[in-house]
Design a protein around this motif. Sequence first.
Motif, PDB file in Angstrom:
ATOM      1  N   ILE A 199       0.848  -1.193   0.000  1.00 42.97           N
ATOM      2  CA  ILE A 199       0.000   0.000   0.000  1.00 42.97           C
ATOM      3  C   ILE A 199       0.884   1.243   0.000  1.00 42.97           C
ATOM      4  CG2 ILE A 199      -1.762   1.300   1.269  1.00 42.97           C
ATOM      5  CD1 ILE A 199      -2.628  -1.349   2.543  1.00 42.97           C
ATOM      6  N   LEU A 200       0.556   2.197  -0.870  1.00 41.83           N
ATOM      7  CA  LEU A 200       1.176   3.520  -0.807  1.00 41.83           C
ATOM      8  C   LEU A 200       0.247   4.432  -0.012  1.00 41.83           C
ATOM      9  CD1 LEU A 200       3.298   5.654  -1.614  1.00 41.83           C
ATOM     10  CD2 LEU A 200       1.905   6.111  -3.651  1.00 41.83           C
ATOM     11  N   LEU A 201       0.775   5.023   1.052  1.00 38.34           N
ATOM     12  CA  LEU A 201      -0.014   5.888   1.926  1.00 38.34           C
ATOM     13  C   LEU A 201       0.605   7.270   1.950  1.00 38.34           C
ATOM     14  CD1 LEU A 201      -2.196   6.321   4.193  1.00 38.34           C
ATOM     15  CD2 LEU A 201      -0.437   5.593   5.828  1.00 38.34           C
ATOM     16  N   THR A 202      -0.194   8.290   1.650  1.00 36.99           N
ATOM     17  CA  THR A 202       0.253   9.672   1.815  1.00 36.99           C
ATOM     18  C   THR A 202      -0.424  10.262   3.054  1.00 36.99           C
ATOM     19  OG1 THR A 202      -1.529  10.692   0.507  1.00 36.99           O
ATOM     20  CG2 THR A 202       0.397   9.868  -0.693  1.00 36.99           C
ATOM     21  N   GLY A 203       0.209  11.254   3.648  1.00 35.21           N
ATOM     22  CA  GLY A 203      -0.375  11.904   4.818  1.00 35.21           C
ATOM     23  C   GLY A 203      -0.193  11.137   6.105  1.00 35.21           C
ATOM     24  N   ALA A 204       0.811  10.253   6.175  1.00 36.63           N
ATOM     25  CA  ALA A 204       0.990   9.431   7.375  1.00 36.63           C
ATOM     26  C   ALA A 204       1.450  10.237   8.577  1.00 36.63           C
ATOM     27  CB  ALA A 204       1.995   8.307   7.093  1.00 36.63           C
ATOM     28  N   THR A 205       1.938  11.459   8.372  1.00 42.07           N
ATOM     29  CA  THR A 205       2.360  12.281   9.508  1.00 42.07           C
ATOM     30  C   THR A 205       1.209  13.136  10.042  1.00 42.07           C
ATOM     31  OG1 THR A 205       3.105  14.026   8.007  1.00 42.07           O
ATOM     32  CG2 THR A 205       4.737  12.412   8.726  1.00 42.07           C
ATOM     33  N   GLY A 206       0.052  13.092   9.390  1.00 43.19           N
ATOM     34  CA  GLY A 206      -1.094  13.860   9.849  1.00 43.19           C
ATOM     35  C   GLY A 206      -1.884  13.122  10.916  1.00 43.19           C
ATOM     36  N   PHE A 207      -2.902  13.780  11.424  1.00 43.90           N
ATOM     37  CA  PHE A 207      -3.683  13.223  12.535  1.00 43.90           C
ATOM     38  C   PHE A 207      -4.405  11.947  12.109  1.00 43.90           C
ATOM     39  CE2 PHE A 207      -7.636  13.596  15.286  1.00 43.90           C
ATOM     40  CZ  PHE A 207      -7.021  13.093  16.415  1.00 43.90           C
TER      41      PHE A 207
END
Length: 778
Positions: A199-207
């Motif tokens: 899986i490619l996940l973007t925004g992993a540093t967000g809430f």
Amino acid sequence: MREVNENVSAAADQRATAEAIERGGVGLTVTDLLAKVTGAAETPPAPTTAPRDGDTLAATIAAIAGRYVPSGRLVADADFFDAGGTSVNAVEFVGALEDELGMEIELDEVFADARPISLAKRHLERTGAAGAVPERAAHGAIQAVQPPAPAAPPVTLARTDASDSTARPEDLTQILADLALADRLPFTASPDPLPPRRILLTGATGFLGSHMLLDLLRHSDAHVYCLVRAADEEAAAARLGEALKSYALPWSSEIRRRITVLPGDIRHPRLGLTDDLWNTLAHEVDSIVGVAAAVDFLRGYQSLRTSNVLGALTLAELAATGRPKPLHHISSIAVFNEVGIPSMGEDDPLAHIDRLVAGYDQTKWTAEVALRRARDHGLVVTALRPGGIGGHTKTGAYNPQDLSSGLISAFGRFRTVPAFRYLNAAPVDWVSRVAVAVICEPDAWGFDYNLTGVPNTLDDVVRDMALGGMHVRVQDWDEWRTDALARLQADPVPELAFLTRVLQSPTALKLCEATLQGPAAIADRTTALVEALGLRPASRYDARAQLKTFERLAHDGLAHLPHKDDQPYLWFTETTEGTVTPIGATPATDEIPCAMSLTLSIASMHQLVTDRRIDVRGELTCPALHPEPLTVARGDIWIRPEEGIPHRHGLRHQLLRYHLQLTDADGGHWWLEGHKYARARRDLWRQTRALTVELGREGEPPSLAGEVVVPADSYVRDQIDGIEVDPRLTSQEKRAAKLAWLAWFGLEMGRGLLGPFTRAAADLLDLRRTTNPTEHHR
């Protein structure tokens, strides 16, 4: 070289301070914070006349803007905020334009479109100067999909009433051009209907993204590629780890083993990745989850489109390239943020784009509509629409920049709420879990889901806060906004600085108005899926679910929980009479009368749930201590302390523990320690009234001990019939408060009394092999 290093260090310190201001991490006033960022006041240079030539003016503005971004420079067609400028930097930037060029620009204009070329164009149009500013080619991220289309013709709206159109015409023109980009995506086949393995996940540093990362690892066997904005892999991994820990999430070697951190940026062509890495992902990844977005309720469409629209289209291109794969897009209930919209169902029409004013709403609408067009190219797109994302029900972790958190903080801090219809909000742990369930279930792909939970009504919020001892007053929206803004300006709260800016922005106010006046979101498809997969069903985000979050908000200075010095939520009196004797003396000859007249109170039900504690005020009369009554300086009663763990080899189970700090008329300090115990005897009625006490001077061992008892004729009269409740509550709320207290206290006493009788029953049935040598056979 030394001067260069000093300048770089100063710029880094200045930016760190500005970011701390935006996060609310500095305990200073807004004026102090701005002074800290800008440094010592200097005499500004005399303003010069702004250039009349468009290109020259744009270049001059860009040079000034470059001072307030990390890189130190900004090209004329780049966005100020995308380059790293903060809201505080924007204030300084506007001041510099006025000081140096004599340009009077509203701060909202910068938030609407922060490109120097756009600011120059609007200034020349407003002043009637000749020389138009040519629009340059769009951001390179568009070219990641396809070379940009020719400029779209001016938008002609179907409605004839100009007042109905609230979006800026130039934004509508750009939105139509961006939607056309979806038609240039390649056609693709359907992906294999299998649970994802890579899986490619973007925004992993967000809430939300950080919680989804952990849920993907917990509830699937997939390896997750996390796209993180950073200079290199080491910095990206460090940034991800810090983000997870800041939200009270684990960061361990096992997690690190199952993820691959990719330094990149959704604002750049091909996500800022090399061609080889792009192609590798296109053929290896079997699912894409797009969570990353710029969430700012002040910035306009032009300022947010690169992250929120072009970034989503770049992910769509990756999904359609190489191996077919589904795209799971985190949209928002904001796609319905039109004032007066009749319904917000999962398959209902979205808002009219010309009636969306806030740039955030416009970009989320455009991204979702563009991805709907991508479905016509064979791409499997799932739209997941959270509403307000509340704090975690177990850890209390929250998003300090979330509008819902800001509003709830203001409700609790100011004890006022604006009149609203519904709050469509759900805790982050539920939103994340349901979103991950959709991602891992192929039969759920390709649909739209409202992840809004059970909406809260105004009555629900008022009742929840009253139950927590926070009586609130309902105001209409304009009155509440004016009052809240006045309080925030009179007593600045750095942690709520972003809410101050929202309440001052006409554009953001339209977003708030639509949010508070909107209907309840309908989530029939989500509810059916949750039931089919056996997940925890949605429940109202009520006082119990918000408990941990409120505690963290209060700890961080964003909310104010009831305190024992506040107006009590509920109280009653207790009188006791009895005798005490000097320790070591013969009880029959040295009995000394002792009596207490106390007022027992609670500041909120939160106090009972978390501490199981009651506040105590009143007097103690004991001639052996002082001829005058002693005053309770501070007193606490704990119900079933230490979970009722018994004393003396299990013979006495703790029901209540009293601890009083006393002061006599001469200023002397004393203490009292008392216990009510449960025993396996028939005198239950007396056990609930008898208090074993010890008294002594502060810092010394006890000198007196004995027993005081609540008279039988006063117990029901004072502690049941005599319960008083905050007079600001309604009659119905008062009855609910009394019943809640009596039910809770009765349950705790029942549990306390049950323990010794269960132990006695075990003795009688001989369930224990050996009897305790100190126990007597019954």
